[in-house]
Design a protein around this motif. Structure first.
Motif, PDB file in Angstrom:
ATOM      1  N   PRO A   3       1.475  -5.692   5.362  1.00 18.55           N
ATOM      2  CA  PRO A   3       0.897  -5.097   7.064  1.00 18.55           C
ATOM      3  C   PRO A   3       1.749  -4.431   7.579  1.00 18.55           C
ATOM      4  O   PRO A   3       2.908  -5.623   7.629  1.00 18.55           O
ATOM      5  CB  PRO A   3       0.210  -6.246   7.821  1.00 18.55           C
ATOM      6  CG  PRO A   3      -0.300  -7.164   7.104  1.00 18.55           C
ATOM      7  CD  PRO A   3       0.587  -6.372   5.568  1.00 18.55           C
ATOM      8  N   VAL A  64      -2.542  -1.734   7.013  1.00 18.06           N
ATOM      9  CA  VAL A  64      -1.613  -1.677   5.997  1.00 18.06           C
ATOM     10  C   VAL A  64      -2.771  -0.064   5.426  1.00 18.06           C
ATOM     11  O   VAL A  64      -3.502   0.581   5.790  1.00 18.06           O
ATOM     12  CB  VAL A  64      -3.017  -2.543   5.194  1.00 18.06           C
ATOM     13  CG1 VAL A  64      -2.310  -2.581   2.851  1.00 18.06           C
ATOM     14  CG2 VAL A  64      -2.553  -3.957   5.126  1.00 18.06           C
ATOM     15  N   GLU A  66      -2.588   2.540   2.196  1.00 16.14           N
ATOM     16  CA  GLU A  66      -2.765   3.160   1.047  1.00 16.14           C
ATOM     17  C   GLU A  66      -1.271   4.455   1.007  1.00 16.14           C
ATOM     18  O   GLU A  66      -0.466   4.911   1.541  1.00 16.14           O
ATOM     19  CB  GLU A  66      -3.765   4.104   0.406  1.00 16.14           C
ATOM     20  CG  GLU A  66      -5.167   4.160   1.166  1.00 16.14           C
ATOM     21  CD  GLU A  66      -5.435   2.441  -0.110  1.00 16.14           C
ATOM     22  OE1 GLU A  66      -4.885   2.263  -1.478  1.00 16.14           O
ATOM     23  OE2 GLU A  66      -6.482   1.816   0.098  1.00 16.14           O
ATOM     24  N   VAL A  96     -11.265  -4.172   6.871  1.00 22.26           N
ATOM     25  CA  VAL A  96     -10.643  -3.398   5.998  1.00 22.26           C
ATOM     26  C   VAL A  96     -11.804  -2.534   5.171  1.00 22.26           C
ATOM     27  O   VAL A  96     -12.966  -2.577   5.413  1.00 22.26           O
ATOM     28  CB  VAL A  96     -10.261  -4.667   4.709  1.00 22.26           C
ATOM     29  CG1 VAL A  96     -10.037  -4.120   3.118  1.00 22.26           C
ATOM     30  CG2 VAL A  96      -9.963  -6.079   4.495  1.00 22.26           C
ATOM     31  N   ARG A 103      -9.363  -6.627  -2.407  1.00 25.71           N
ATOM     32  CA  ARG A 103      -6.998  -6.747  -2.977  1.00 25.71           C
ATOM     33  C   ARG A 103      -6.424  -7.840  -2.100  1.00 25.71           C
ATOM     34  O   ARG A 103      -5.092  -7.465  -2.440  1.00 25.71           O
ATOM     35  CB  ARG A 103      -6.532  -5.332  -2.549  1.00 25.71           C
ATOM     36  CG  ARG A 103      -7.335  -3.875  -3.655  1.00 25.71           C
ATOM     37  CD  ARG A 103      -6.545  -3.407  -3.245  1.00 25.71           C
ATOM     38  NE  ARG A 103      -7.622  -0.922  -2.698  1.00 25.71           N
ATOM     39  CZ  ARG A 103      -7.022  -0.572  -2.727  1.00 25.71           C
ATOM     40  NH1 ARG A 103      -5.547  -0.529  -2.496  1.00 25.71           N
ATOM     41  NH2 ARG A 103      -7.587   0.381  -1.409  1.00 25.71           N
ATOM     42  N   LEU A 105      -6.252  -7.666   0.953  1.00 22.02           N
ATOM     43  CA  LEU A 105      -5.822  -6.627   2.667  1.00 22.02           C
ATOM     44  C   LEU A 105      -6.467  -7.783   3.565  1.00 22.02           C
ATOM     45  O   LEU A 105      -5.343  -8.078   4.638  1.00 22.02           O
ATOM     46  CB  LEU A 105      -5.729  -5.534   2.661  1.00 22.02           C
ATOM     47  CG  LEU A 105      -6.027  -4.674   1.270  1.00 22.02           C
ATOM     48  CD1 LEU A 105      -6.039  -2.929   2.041  1.00 22.02           C
ATOM     49  CD2 LEU A 105      -4.308  -4.562   0.862  1.00 22.02           C
TER      50      LEU A 105
END
Length: 174
Positions: A3, A64, A66, A96, A103, A105
Motif C-alpha cells: 500500500p 495498492v 497492479e 479490494v 492475495r 491485499l
C-alpha cells in the motif's frame, strides 16, 4: 504490492480507475454505502468528495496498484477532529477489486492504516461492516473486538436490510 499513500491529485488522476473499482465492489455485494446498480456518476462524485477530504487532511488514504497501474485495493483512515476524540480514528472504505482478491491485499491495507493511526498517536480505532460478511470475518481474524450489532442498519441491493456489526481495536503505543 505494498500500500502507498494517495494524494488528492493521485486520486483525481486515476478517478476512472477508482470509480470502476467502487462499482465492481458494489456489484459484487460489498456493503460500503452504495446500492447496485449505482446511478451514472455516483462513483465519480464519491471519489471527488474523498479527494477534497484528502486535500484538507481529514482523510488519509492508501492504495495498492497492479503492475499496470490499475487500482487493486484501497483503504481510508478518518482521524477524529474533535478535541475529545484526538486519540481515535475510523477505518473506512476498505475495498479490494474483485479481480485482485485472495492475495492478502485487505490484510496489508488494514495493517498500513493501523500503523499510520498508531504513528499519529491514535490509540483507538473503530469500523463497521455487515454481520457475517467476508469483512466481518477478516476483522475478527485481525484482532478487532465486536462492540455490538445494529439490526436492519444497511439496505441491500434488491431489497431488504441487513445487520451491521460495530468493531473497535486498541492500538499499543509506539
Amino acid at each position: 504490492m505494498s500500500p502507498t499513500p494517495v494524494s488528492a491529485g493521485d486520486l483525481l488522476t486515476a478517478l476512472p480507475d477508482y470509480a470502476e473499482m467502487l462499482e465492481a465492489c458494489v456489484a459484487d455485494g460489498a456493503s460500503i454505502g452504495f446500492l447496485h446498480p449505482m446511478p451514472a456518476g455516483q462513483a465519480e462524485t464519491f471519489w471527488r468528495d474523498v479527494a477534497q477530504g484528502v486535500a484538507a487532511g481529514d482523510i488519509l488514504m492508501w492504495s495498492v496498484l497492479e503492475a499496470d497501474g490499475a487500482v487493486a485495493g484501497t483503504i481510508q483512515l478518518h482521524p477524529v477532529g474533535k478535541p475529545n476524540g484526538a486519540h481515535r480514528a475510523e477505518i473506512a472504505k476498505l475495498m479490494v477489486h474483485p479481480r485482485a482478491r485472495g492475495r492478502g491485499l485487505a490484510v496489508a491495507l488494514m495493517r498500513t492504516a493501523e500503523d499510520a493511526a498508531r504513528a499519529l498517536g491514535r490509540r483507538l480505532l473503530v469500523l463497521d461492516t455487515i454481520e457475517g460478511s467476508v469483512a466481518d470475518r477478516l476483522y475478527r481474524r485481525l484482532g478487532w473486538t465486536e462492540a455490538g450489532v445494529i439490526p436492519d442498519f444497511a439496505l441491500k441491493s434488491g431489497g431488504g436490510s441487513e445487520p451491521t456489526v460495530v468493531f473497535w481495536k486498541r492500538l499499543p503505543a509506539v
